[in-house]
Motif scaffolding. Structure first.
Motif: not given
Length: 73
Positions: A29-33
């Motif tokens: 999620y952090e990478k593709y938020d």
């Protein structure tokens, strides 16, 4: 005895899967938020549309009795 083994292996699989998900989902999620937020917004709009149809066709037709208040002691 066989049933206990199946229960133990199912429980082990559940905890193993939960452990992997709890450690990978936040990183992804952090990478593709931005992408995830966009897709989730589109999904939420579709869910609201489908719920409106469901409510109109079925839920609004369910008869409901009078509301009874709970007694307070």
């Amino acid at each position: 005895m066989q049933d206990r083994f199946l229960l133990d292996s199912d429980l082990y699989f559940f905890f193993e899967t939960a452990f992997v998900l709890l450690h990978t989902v936040p990183v992804l999620y952090e990478k593709y938020d931005d992408q995830v937020d966009g897709y989730s917004e589109k999904a939420w709009i579709q869910i609201k549309k489908q719920y409106a149809v469901l409510d109109e066709k079925y839920l609004s037709k369910i008869p409901r009795g009078p509301f009874k208040e709970k007694k307070k002691d």
